[in-house]
Design a protein around this motif. Sequence first.
Motif, PDB file in Angstrom:
ATOM      1  N   ASP A   1      -7.310 -53.649  18.824  1.00 49.40           N
ATOM      2  CA  ASP A   1      -7.614 -54.862  19.587  1.00 49.40           C
ATOM      3  C   ASP A   1      -6.358 -55.586  20.046  1.00 49.40           C
ATOM      4  N   HIS A   2      -5.264 -55.398  19.305  1.00 46.60           N
ATOM      5  CA  HIS A   2      -4.050 -56.150  19.623  1.00 46.60           C
ATOM      6  C   HIS A   2      -2.847 -55.441  19.002  1.00 46.60           C
ATOM      7  N   ILE A   3      -1.706 -55.478  19.715  1.00 38.62           N
ATOM      8  CA  ILE A   3      -0.460 -54.910  19.185  1.00 38.62           C
ATOM      9  C   ILE A   3       0.626 -55.980  19.234  1.00 38.62           C
ATOM     10  N   LEU A   4       1.381 -56.105  18.134  1.00 36.02           N
ATOM     11  CA  LEU A   4       2.530 -57.010  18.075  1.00 36.02           C
ATOM     12  C   LEU A   4       3.784 -56.192  18.373  1.00 36.02           C
TER      13      LEU A   4
ATOM     14  N   LEU B   1       7.929 -55.346  19.148  1.00 38.26           N
ATOM     15  CA  LEU B   1       9.320 -55.631  18.792  1.00 38.26           C
ATOM     16  C   LEU B   1      10.146 -55.987  20.021  1.00 38.26           C
ATOM     17  N   PHE B   2       9.810 -55.351  21.163  1.00 34.31           N
ATOM     18  CA  PHE B   2      10.627 -55.500  22.371  1.00 34.31           C
ATOM     19  C   PHE B   2       9.752 -55.927  23.549  1.00 34.31           C
ATOM     20  N   SER B   3      10.267 -56.874  24.321  1.00 30.81           N
ATOM     21  CA  SER B   3       9.473 -57.445  25.417  1.00 30.81           C
ATOM     22  C   SER B   3       9.136 -56.419  26.496  1.00 30.81           C
ATOM     23  N   PHE B   4      10.014 -55.435  26.730  1.00 26.37           N
ATOM     24  CA  PHE B   4       9.757 -54.467  27.797  1.00 26.37           C
ATOM     25  C   PHE B   4       8.555 -53.570  27.494  1.00 26.37           C
ATOM     26  N   GLU B   5       8.110 -53.542  26.223  1.00 25.94           N
ATOM     27  CA  GLU B   5       6.976 -52.693  25.859  1.00 25.94           C
ATOM     28  C   GLU B   5       5.652 -53.191  26.436  1.00 25.94           C
ATOM     29  N   LYS B   6       5.593 -54.484  26.770  1.00 27.19           N
ATOM     30  CA  LYS B   6       4.343 -55.091  27.252  1.00 27.19           C
ATOM     31  C   LYS B   6       3.699 -54.281  28.369  1.00 27.19           C
ATOM     32  N   ASN B   7       4.517 -53.892  29.346  1.00 31.08           N
ATOM     33  CA  ASN B   7       3.976 -53.223  30.532  1.00 31.08           C
ATOM     34  C   ASN B   7       3.221 -51.946  30.202  1.00 31.08           C
TER      35      ASN B   7
ATOM     36  N   PHE C   1      -4.991 -55.451   9.478  1.00 35.09           N
ATOM     37  CA  PHE C   1      -3.616 -55.578   9.977  1.00 35.09           C
ATOM     38  C   PHE C   1      -2.805 -54.389   9.480  1.00 35.09           C
ATOM     39  N   SER C   2      -2.412 -53.518  10.388  1.00 34.66           N
ATOM     40  CA  SER C   2      -1.650 -52.319  10.023  1.00 34.66           C
ATOM     41  C   SER C   2      -0.205 -52.466  10.463  1.00 34.66           C
ATOM     42  N   VAL C   3       0.695 -51.879   9.664  1.00 34.09           N
ATOM     43  CA  VAL C   3       2.127 -52.039   9.911  1.00 34.09           C
ATOM     44  C   VAL C   3       2.817 -50.678   9.992  1.00 34.09           C
ATOM     45  N   ASP C   4       3.363 -50.381  11.177  1.00 36.34           N
ATOM     46  CA  ASP C   4       4.227 -49.219  11.386  1.00 36.34           C
ATOM     47  C   ASP C   4       3.572 -47.923  10.902  1.00 36.34           C
ATOM     48  N   SER C   5       4.379 -46.925  10.503  1.00 35.56           N
ATOM     49  CA  SER C   5       3.912 -45.622   9.992  1.00 35.56           C
ATOM     50  C   SER C   5       2.665 -45.130  10.726  1.00 35.56           C
TER      51      SER C   5
ATOM     52  N   ALA D   1       4.773 -51.267  17.777  1.00 32.24           N
ATOM     53  CA  ALA D   1       4.082 -50.390  18.725  1.00 32.24           C
ATOM     54  C   ALA D   1       4.638 -48.972  18.671  1.00 32.24           C
ATOM     55  N   PRO D   2       3.762 -47.971  18.761  1.00 33.81           N
ATOM     56  CA  PRO D   2       4.255 -46.598  18.917  1.00 33.81           C
ATOM     57  C   PRO D   2       5.173 -46.519  20.135  1.00 33.81           C
ATOM     58  N   GLN D   3       6.201 -45.722  20.043  1.00 33.06           N
ATOM     59  CA  GLN D   3       7.208 -45.677  21.114  1.00 33.06           C
ATOM     60  C   GLN D   3       6.730 -44.829  22.286  1.00 33.06           C
ATOM     61  N   VAL D   4       5.722 -45.343  22.974  1.00 35.27           N
ATOM     62  CA  VAL D   4       5.157 -44.613  24.116  1.00 35.27           C
ATOM     63  C   VAL D   4       6.137 -44.558  25.277  1.00 35.27           C
ATOM     64  N   TRP D   5       7.140 -45.411  25.253  1.00 36.07           N
ATOM     65  CA  TRP D   5       8.164 -45.396  26.290  1.00 36.07           C
ATOM     66  C   TRP D   5       9.168 -44.275  26.078  1.00 36.07           C
ATOM     67  N   VAL D   6       9.103 -43.626  24.915  1.00 38.37           N
ATOM     68  CA  VAL D   6       9.955 -42.468  24.651  1.00 38.37           C
ATOM     69  C   VAL D   6       9.252 -41.189  25.076  1.00 38.37           C
ATOM     70  N   TRP D   7       7.997 -41.052  24.645  1.00 33.82           N
ATOM     71  CA  TRP D   7       7.231 -39.872  25.037  1.00 33.82           C
ATOM     72  C   TRP D   7       5.743 -40.138  24.833  1.00 33.82           C
ATOM     73  N   ARG D   8       4.903 -39.344  25.458  1.00 29.10           N
ATOM     74  CA  ARG D   8       3.442 -39.418  25.372  1.00 29.10           C
ATOM     75  C   ARG D   8       2.914 -40.813  25.712  1.00 29.10           C
ATOM     76  N   GLU D   9       3.225 -41.270  26.904  1.00 30.77           N
ATOM     77  CA  GLU D   9       2.744 -42.576  27.356  1.00 30.77           C
ATOM     78  C   GLU D   9       1.222 -42.627  27.410  1.00 30.77           C
ATOM     79  N   ASN D  10       0.594 -41.472  27.616  1.00 26.35           N
ATOM     80  CA  ASN D  10      -0.871 -41.421  27.708  1.00 26.35           C
ATOM     81  C   ASN D  10      -1.572 -41.783  26.402  1.00 26.35           C
ATOM     82  N   ARG D  11      -0.811 -41.877  25.299  1.00 24.19           N
ATOM     83  CA  ARG D  11      -1.402 -42.279  24.018  1.00 24.19           C
ATOM     84  C   ARG D  11      -2.056 -43.654  24.097  1.00 24.19           C
ATOM     85  N   VAL D  12      -1.586 -44.483  25.022  1.00 21.77           N
ATOM     86  CA  VAL D  12      -2.118 -45.845  25.144  1.00 21.77           C
ATOM     87  C   VAL D  12      -3.617 -45.809  25.432  1.00 21.77           C
ATOM     88  N   LYS D  13      -4.056 -44.848  26.224  1.00 26.49           N
ATOM     89  CA  LYS D  13      -5.481 -44.734  26.559  1.00 26.49           C
ATOM     90  C   LYS D  13      -6.325 -44.529  25.307  1.00 26.49           C
ATOM     91  N   GLU D  14      -5.789 -43.769  24.350  1.00 27.82           N
ATOM     92  CA  GLU D  14      -6.509 -43.550  23.087  1.00 27.82           C
ATOM     93  C   GLU D  14      -6.399 -44.767  22.180  1.00 27.82           C
TER      94      GLU D  14
END
Length: 257
Positions: free
Chosen positions: A68-71, A73-79, A20-24, A49-62
Motif C-alpha cells: 500500500d505504501h513505500i518509504l 531513502l532517496f527522492s529520485f525513487e519516487k518516479n 510494517f516490513s523493513v528491507d531484506s 524500496a527495492p532498487q528497481v532503478w538498478v534492474w528489473r523496473e517491471n517489479r513495481v507492477k507486482e
Amino acid sequence: KKKIKETAKEILKFKPDVLFSVDSPDFTLRVVKEVKKNNPNIKAVHFVAPQVWVWRENRVKELKLFLDHILLLFSFEKNYFEKEELKTTFIGHPISLIKSINYYNNQEKNLIAFLPGSRENEINKLFPYFEYIYNYLLKSNQNRFSIFIPTLPHLINKITNLTKNWKIKTIVSDNIIQNEKLYEKVFASVTCSGTASLEISKRLIPQIILYKLNKLTYFIFSFLIKIRFANIINIINNKMIIEEVVNRSLNKRNLII
C-alpha cells in the motif's frame, strides 16, 4: 519458504491493522505477499524500496498488488513507483541524521581506515584486495602511519585473526565511542561500497571504493543492470565523484596506481 509461511501465519493470527516490513526484500516482501493474499484488509507499508532503478523496473507492477505504501531513502525513487500509482513517502537515508563533520582538518593525521564490510561473505570476498594495499603500504610506510579497521562485535575476532601477522600497527575496534575519536585521525579510507562509504562521505574523509560481484553474477547482471556505478553518491549524480575500483577492474595493479 517454510519460514515465510510460518511468519505469515503468525501475522495473520495476530490480525494487525498495519504490517510494517523493513528491507531484506527476498524475505519480507514474500511474507507481505502471503499475508495480503489471505487478508487484503491489512495495510502493508515497506521501508527501503527495492532498487528497481538498478534492474528489473517491471517489479513495481507486482509490488503494487500487495504493497500500500513505500518509504523511500532517496527522492529520485519516487518516479519509479508513483508512475505505477504505488504511493510513496520520501523520508531520507538514516545516514543523513549524522551531522557532517570535517575530520580532514589541520589535526595530525596518522591513520588510514580499512572498511571491508559488515557481512562475513563480503569480507571473505574483499579482504584479499585490502591485503594488496596493506603490502604496498608496508613497503612505503616507514612507520609514518597506522591502520584503523572499525568493525562490528560479531566480526572483531575474524578481522583480528586476518590481521594478526600484519607488521604495520593495526587497530581493530568495535567500540563506537572509540571509533569516533579514531576517525578524527584518519586521512584516507579504503571502503567497501554501501552504507560504510556514505558514513565516510559524511565525515568528509577522502576514500576509494571497492566492490566485487562473483563472475557468474557479474556476467548475468551485465545484461540487466542499468547503472554505471556501485556507489550511491556516484549513482545519484551519474558521474564518478568518489573513485571506484570494481568488478573486472578490481585487481592488484589498479589498486596500487
